[in-house]
Design an enzyme around this catalytic site. Structure first.
Site, PDB file in Angstrom:
ATOM      1  N   HIS A 368       2.589  43.957  45.340  1.00 28.85           N
ATOM      2  CA  HIS A 368       3.626  43.645  44.352  1.00 28.85           C
ATOM      3  C   HIS A 368       2.961  43.307  43.010  1.00 28.85           C
ATOM      4  CE1 HIS A 368       7.792  42.737  43.327  1.00 28.85           C
ATOM      5  NE2 HIS A 368       7.249  41.923  42.443  1.00 28.85           N
ATOM      6  N   ALA A 369       3.362  44.024  41.966  1.00 29.27           N
ATOM      7  CA  ALA A 369       2.667  43.913  40.673  1.00 29.27           C
ATOM      8  C   ALA A 369       2.758  42.494  40.098  1.00 29.27           C
ATOM      9  CB  ALA A 369       3.276  44.902  39.687  1.00 29.27           C
ATOM     10  N   HIS A 398       5.857  46.234  31.535  1.00 27.78           N
ATOM     11  CA  HIS A 398       6.370  44.919  31.928  1.00 27.78           C
ATOM     12  C   HIS A 398       5.206  43.945  32.154  1.00 27.78           C
ATOM     13  CE1 HIS A 398       8.917  42.017  34.181  1.00 27.78           C
ATOM     14  NE2 HIS A 398       7.818  41.851  34.893  1.00 27.78           N
ATOM     15  N   GLU A 399       4.240  44.375  32.943  1.00 27.33           N
ATOM     16  CA  GLU A 399       3.110  43.483  33.273  1.00 27.33           C
ATOM     17  C   GLU A 399       2.295  43.151  32.026  1.00 27.33           C
ATOM     18  OE1 GLU A 399       3.044  41.967  35.980  1.00 27.33           O
ATOM     19  OE2 GLU A 399       4.514  43.188  37.023  1.00 27.33           O
ATOM     20  N   HIS A 402       3.515  40.270  30.051  1.00 28.23           N
ATOM     21  CA  HIS A 402       3.063  38.951  30.519  1.00 28.23           C
ATOM     22  C   HIS A 402       1.688  38.629  29.925  1.00 28.23           C
ATOM     23  CE1 HIS A 402       6.203  38.246  33.429  1.00 28.23           C
ATOM     24  NE2 HIS A 402       5.902  39.282  34.182  1.00 28.23           N
ATOM     25  N   GLU A 426       9.562  37.357  31.521  1.00 28.18           N
ATOM     26  CA  GLU A 426       9.864  38.659  32.138  1.00 28.18           C
ATOM     27  C   GLU A 426      10.402  39.670  31.138  1.00 28.18           C
ATOM     28  OE1 GLU A 426       8.850  39.194  35.065  1.00 28.18           O
ATOM     29  OE2 GLU A 426       8.378  37.107  35.542  1.00 28.18           O
ATOM     30  N   HIS A 526      10.209  38.326  46.721  1.00 24.37           N
ATOM     31  CA  HIS A 526      10.316  37.035  46.045  1.00 24.37           C
ATOM     32  C   HIS A 526      10.846  35.916  46.949  1.00 24.37           C
ATOM     33  CE1 HIS A 526      10.188  40.216  43.102  1.00 24.37           C
ATOM     34  NE2 HIS A 526       9.817  39.356  42.174  1.00 24.37           N
ATOM     35  N   TYR A 536      14.662  37.159  36.197  1.00 29.50           N
ATOM     36  CA  TYR A 536      14.811  38.610  35.983  1.00 29.50           C
ATOM     37  C   TYR A 536      16.207  38.950  35.477  1.00 29.50           C
ATOM     38  CZ  TYR A 536      10.503  38.669  38.674  1.00 29.50           C
ATOM     39  OH  TYR A 536       9.222  38.431  39.121  1.00 29.50           O
TER      40      TYR A 536
HETATM   41  O1  X8Z Z   1       8.808  41.320  40.447  1.00 30.33           O
HETATM   42  C1  X8Z Z   1       8.913  41.968  39.419  1.00 30.33           C
HETATM   43  C2  X8Z Z   1       7.678  42.233  38.582  1.00 30.33           C
HETATM   44  C3  X8Z Z   1       6.724  41.113  38.801  1.00 30.33           C
HETATM   45  S1  X8Z Z   1       5.921  40.555  37.402  1.00 30.33           S
HETATM   46  C4  X8Z Z   1       7.061  43.542  38.993  1.00 30.33           C
HETATM   47  N1  X8Z Z   1      10.117  42.466  39.051  1.00 30.33           N
HETATM   48  C5  X8Z Z   1      11.320  42.234  39.838  1.00 30.33           C
HETATM   49  C6  X8Z Z   1      11.293  42.985  41.162  1.00 30.33           C
HETATM   50  O2  X8Z Z   1      10.407  43.819  41.359  1.00 30.33           O
HETATM   51  O3  X8Z Z   1      12.156  42.729  42.014  1.00 30.33           O
HETATM   52  C7  X8Z Z   1      10.381  43.234  37.848  1.00 30.33           C
HETATM   53  C8  X8Z Z   1      11.820  43.637  37.953  1.00 30.33           C
HETATM   54  C9  X8Z Z   1      12.451  42.739  38.976  1.00 30.33           C
HETATM   55 ZN    ZN Z   2       7.146  40.047  35.697  1.00 32.88          ZN
END
Ligand code: X8Z
Ligand code: ZN
Length: 627
Positions: A368-369, A398-399, A402, A426, A526, A536
């Site tokens: 997970h990024a 997106h990253e 941050h 975010e 999450h 988010y």
């Molecule tokens: O978790 C994230 C990022 C982490 S910095 C990749 N996002 C949420 C998800 O993947 O559920 C970005 C969009 C929503």
């Molecule tokens: Zn993020």
């Protein structure tokens, strides 16, 4: 994730997740009033002075700076090489962090009521709200919580799933959900993914059983700190009371809901054409496995099924990236180039040397990024199993958002080295993604021709399937957690409560019957990682609000969806004025520094998608919408 995330998140898993984790916010829940005896004791001990408060804050800052770096490095190693030993290391670091963080939070209460300068009061509030998941102070509790969280995080990342007798990587399953159009196969993958959170390990622990234990411990810890429960503590990080914050989320949702409802209606009608009345009845919520995404949270992968006839964009960004020999590194360079065009310094050499930009072949990692700040300064990195496609092109921006934020506020106190609120962190990179317009893609050589205005509705549909489709999911994730932490939902009703919210807000339903034995929320990163999600939802709102402010600043006069601020130094300078503040002031001040407004506002999304809304209403005119 940043060090501050580390500092202020009580779980290793949250660290791994770290996406600009919030340190906690000034204001919020009114701290519990001390009982009579306690007050008396404090008075007798010695009334604390401003000097005492200064010394205390300095002590916390120094500890945070030092331990935070250690914690970040341990967490980085674990997230990029998950094994018995790194889990052990991170659990120990997490335990120490939680124990110390909770001690500091309790100690900070000594200064309640003391007349102090605003920034000192704010720092004390940050310390009080700092721990993401507080453990109770009794011996052993922090270690138990840390073990649970490491185990849940690792179980999510390393859970094995077999299809046709062969183990299939989790990222492959996610991709398959976007590509397959056979409902039976989709249902099979969807269901198997959700077997992981209820699978017990050799000691009988599952994500489901651990989650309930985590909730009990975190609530006990939050109550010791004076909060009603851990959910109320999370809602207190927004410079307003937890009640006002919950109302704020609902207010923003009301602004954007009409757009979602029209999109839902159109998508269901098109899916009905594809799959027929049995699979997609026109008066029911949509089956969750048909929307092109493991969690039905963004629907871009079914664009081909729902796109407006004759207005589909003439290019596919994924195909263009492949045709232009893009690699993961080249995508990151494109992101860096965008930020450079706004006037930001290039990424440090160490970013390229130390980041993990692709999935290693030979070890378990957390795919997970996330974006990290390891030393409160320039050691910023991304950890991501990047693929060359349009989705990851977006995620890379997106990253990087941050990382640029982390670097911009590095001169602030470590207690303020976090987003103005979680949503801001975010939304930074997400704002940039709105400038990835056809005109921009042509400027950087990714397409040869900019489609004419007749394709705008098609482009907006692509965008809405990501941003608009996401909104109710972004909202309900934490509505569910708030109900769990408050005790409104119990382990027996966790899953039922989850689907009640999924149906109410998203208008979706499970493809197969679910029972109290299932734990479907545990199939979303999450949840086992304890990363709050309201951020988010807010980011989706702020992203458009920022974009509109940036376009105004750049002097753009056309429709919002065609504006790109690529190359605008004026936008970069004003953007940086907000970023460099970190959390030093309440978030409305940061918002005002960039946009002039002091309220979060969904009207920019509504304006952005207006041409699509007109089209959707026309399409839906004869249809029965709703569920
Ligand atoms: O978790 C994230 C990022 C982490 S910095 C990749 N996002 C949420 C998800 O993947 O559920 C970005 C969009 C929503
Ligand atoms: Zn993020």
């Amino acid at each position: 994730m940043s060090i501050k995330s580390i500092l202020f998140s009580a779980s290793a898993a949250a660290l791994i997740a770290g996406c600009g984790e919030q340190a906690g916010d000034a204001s919020g829940e009114t701290p519990r009033q001390p009982a009579e005896g306690e007050t008396q004791m404090l008075v007798e001990e010695a009334a604390p002075t401003r000097e005492d408060a200064e010394a205390f804050i300095e002590k916390v800052e120094a500890w945070t700076r030092e331990f935070g770096e250690y914690y970040a490095r341990v967490s980085w190693v674990q997230a990029t090489y998950i094994n018995f030993d790194t889990n052990w290391l991170v659990t120990n670091a997490d335990t120490e962090f939680t124990e110390q963080g909770v001690k500091f939070a309790n100690e900070a209460k000594r200064f309640n009521g003391l007349d102090l300068p605003e920034d000192m009061t704010r720092k004390l509030e940050k310390i009080k709200l700092g721990v993401n998941l507080p453990a109770p102070e009794r011996p052993g509790a922090a270690a138990e919580l840390a073990e649970i969280n490491t185990r849940m995080g690792a179980a999510y990342e390393t859970g094995k799933i077999e299809l046709d007798g062969e183990e299939v990587p989790r990222s492959t399953l996610e991709t398959m959900m976007g590509e397959i159009r056979d409902p039976a196969r989709l249902q099979e993958i969807w269901t198997k993914w959700r077997d992981v959170p209820i699978a017990a390990d050799d000691d009988g622990n599952s994500i489901k059983s651990d989650y309930a234990k985590m909730v009990a411990l975190a609530n006990e810890g939050a109550q010791e700190l004076g909060y009603a429960d851990a959910g109320a503590m999370w809602r207190s990080r927004y410079d307003m009371t937890p009640y006002a914050f919950a109302a704020e989320m609902d207010r923003l949702w009301d602004q954007v809901k009409p757009l979602y409802d029209e999109l839902h209606c159109h998508v269901r009608a098109r899916l009905n054409e594809q799959y027929g009345d049995d699979i997609v009845p026109l008066d029911q919520p949509i089956r969750a496995d048909l929307l092109g995404n493991m969690w039905a949270q963004s629907w871009g992968n079914i664009n081909d099924l729902v796109e407006p006839e004759g207005a589909a964009p003439s290019y596919s960004l994924t195909e263009q990236l492949v045709a232009n020999d893009y690699t993961p590194v080249k995508i990151f360079e494109a992101g860096e180039n965008f930020f450079s065009s706004l006037g930001f310094d290039p990424l440090p050499e160490t970013f390229w040397e130390r980041s993990m930009l692709t999935k290693p072949a030979d070890r378990e990692v957390a795919c997970h990024a996330s974006a990290w700040d390891l030393d409160w300064a320039d050691d910023i990195r991304v950890k991501m199993c990047t693929k060359v496609n349009a989705d990851d092109f977006r995620t890379v921006h997106h990253e990087l958002g941050h990382n640029y934020y982390q670097r911009a506020y590095q001169d602030r106190s470590v207690l303020f080295q976090t987003g103005a609120n979680g949503g801001f962190h975010e939304a930074i990179g997400d704002m940039i993604t709105l400038s990835i317009t056809p005109t921009y893609l042509k400027q950087v050589g990714l397409i040869d021709e900019v489609p004419d205005a007749s394709k705008d509705v098609g482009l907006l549909m692509t965008e809405a399937l990501e941003g608009v489709a996401f909104l109710p999911f972004g909202l309900l994730m934490d509505k569910w957690r708030w109900q769990v932490f408050s005790g409104e939902l119990t382990p027996e009703t966790y899953n039922e409560g989850w689907w009640a919210l999924r149906t109410q807000y998203q208008g979706i339903r499970p493809p197969v019957e679910r029972s109290a034995a299932d734990f479907d929320p545990g199939g979303k990163y999450h949840i086992p990682a304890n990363v709050s999600y309201e951020r988010y939802f807010l980011a989706r709102v702020l992203q458009f609000q920022f974009h509109k402010a940036a376009c105004d600043l750049a002097g753009w006069e056309g429709p919002l969806h065609r504006c790109s601020v690529y190359g605008s130094k004026a936008v970069g300078a004003r953007f940086n004025a907000m970023l460099e503040m970190g959390a030093a002031e309440p978030w409305p001040e940061a918002l005002a520094a960039f946009t002039g407004a002091r309220e979060m506002d969904g009207s920019a999304i509504v304006e952005y998608f207006d041409p699509l809304m007109v089209w959707l209403k026309d399409q839906n005119a004869e249809r029965t919408c709703g569920w």
